[in-house]
Design a protein around this motif. Structure first.
Motif, short mmCIF file in Angstrom:
data_model
loop_
_atom_site.label_atom_id
_atom_site.label_comp_id
_atom_site.label_asym_id
_atom_site.label_seq_id
_atom_site.Cartn_x
_atom_site.Cartn_y
_atom_site.Cartn_z
N VAL A 88 0.86 -1.18 0.00
CA VAL A 88 0.00 0.00 0.00
C VAL A 88 0.90 1.23 0.00
CG1 VAL A 88 -1.89 1.18 1.18
CG2 VAL A 88 -1.64 -1.30 1.44
N SER A 89 0.71 2.11 -0.97
CA SER A 89 1.51 3.33 -1.00
C SER A 89 1.11 4.23 0.17
CB SER A 89 1.31 4.08 -2.32
OG SER A 89 0.00 4.62 -2.38
N ALA A 90 1.97 5.17 0.48
CA ALA A 90 1.71 6.08 1.60
C ALA A 90 0.44 6.89 1.37
CB ALA A 90 2.90 7.02 1.81
N SER A 91 0.25 7.39 0.16
CA SER A 91 -0.94 8.19 -0.12
C SER A 91 -2.21 7.35 -0.07
CB SER A 91 -0.82 8.89 -1.48
OG SER A 91 -0.63 7.95 -2.51
N ARG A 92 -2.12 6.12 -0.55
CA ARG A 92 -3.29 5.23 -0.51
C ARG A 92 -3.62 4.86 0.94
NH1 ARG A 92 -6.01 5.12 -4.37
NH2 ARG A 92 -4.77 3.91 -5.80
N LEU A 93 -2.58 4.61 1.75
CA LEU A 93 -2.81 4.29 3.16
C LEU A 93 -3.44 5.47 3.88
CD1 LEU A 93 -2.48 1.94 5.10
CD2 LEU A 93 -0.23 2.84 5.73
N TRP A 94 -3.04 6.68 3.49
CA TRP A 94 -3.64 7.90 4.04
C TRP A 94 -5.14 7.93 3.72
CZ3 TRP A 94 -1.88 11.80 7.09
CH2 TRP A 94 -2.66 12.96 7.15
N ASP A 95 -5.48 7.61 2.46
CA ASP A 95 -6.89 7.60 2.05
C ASP A 95 -7.67 6.51 2.79
OD1 ASP A 95 -6.32 9.63 0.26
OD2 ASP A 95 -6.18 8.29 -1.48
N ILE A 96 -7.06 5.34 2.94
CA ILE A 96 -7.71 4.23 3.64
C ILE A 96 -7.95 4.59 5.10
CG2 ILE A 96 -7.38 1.86 4.46
CD1 ILE A 96 -6.01 1.28 1.73
N ALA A 97 -6.96 5.21 5.72
CA ALA A 97 -7.11 5.63 7.12
C ALA A 97 -8.26 6.62 7.26
CB ALA A 97 -5.81 6.25 7.63
N GLY A 98 -8.37 7.53 6.31
CA GLY A 98 -9.48 8.49 6.34
C GLY A 98 -10.83 7.81 6.19
N ALA A 99 -10.90 6.86 5.27
CA ALA A 99 -12.16 6.13 5.04
C ALA A 99 -12.55 5.28 6.24
CB ALA A 99 -12.03 5.26 3.79
N LEU A 100 -11.54 4.76 6.96
CA LEU A 100 -11.79 3.90 8.11
C LEU A 100 -11.76 4.68 9.44
CD1 LEU A 100 -9.76 0.74 7.04
CD2 LEU A 100 -12.23 1.10 6.92
#
Length: 116
Positions: free
Chosen positions: A48-60
């Protein structure tokens, strides 16, 4: 070959997704990707890229650091237990019960486990 941190992050994504009651499809839509990519993240097959993990954290609704908690410690039986869908469902259902009733249920479970 997958890296143990990628596998850990994937497990933590699945863990959090289950706790909030979100499907892979819902998470994928929230971050703008296909659900198959979420599957690959959760198994550690894809990093998971850093930016994608950032988005996932926001969604969760959790901090990015959540996904790395415990990454430096070996997997335990408890971690393996929470890999099971039924265990995660039980935990999510337990926390949906009002606190005063949850305490009574916990006390009952403790008594039952002492009898067994």
């Amino acid at each position: 070959m997958t890296h143990h941190v990628d596998e850990h992050v994937g497990k933590r994504i699945r863990h959090r997704r289950w706790l909030v009651g979100m499907t892979q499809q819902q998470l994928a839509e929230a971050v703008g990707i296909k659900f198959q990519q979420i599957q690959k993240y959760e198994t550690g097959a894809n990093r998971v890229s850093a930016s994608r993990l950032w988005d996932i954290a926001g969604a969760l609704d959790c901090p990015v650091s959540f996904f790395f908690d415990g990454a430096d410690t070996p997997t335990t039986e408890v971690d393996d237990m929470f890999a099971e869908k039924e265990a995660m469902e039980l935990v999510r259902t337990y926390y949906a019960i009002p606190e005063n009733q949850r305490r009574k249920l916990f006390d009952l479970a403790r008594v039952l486990s002492d009898v067994a």
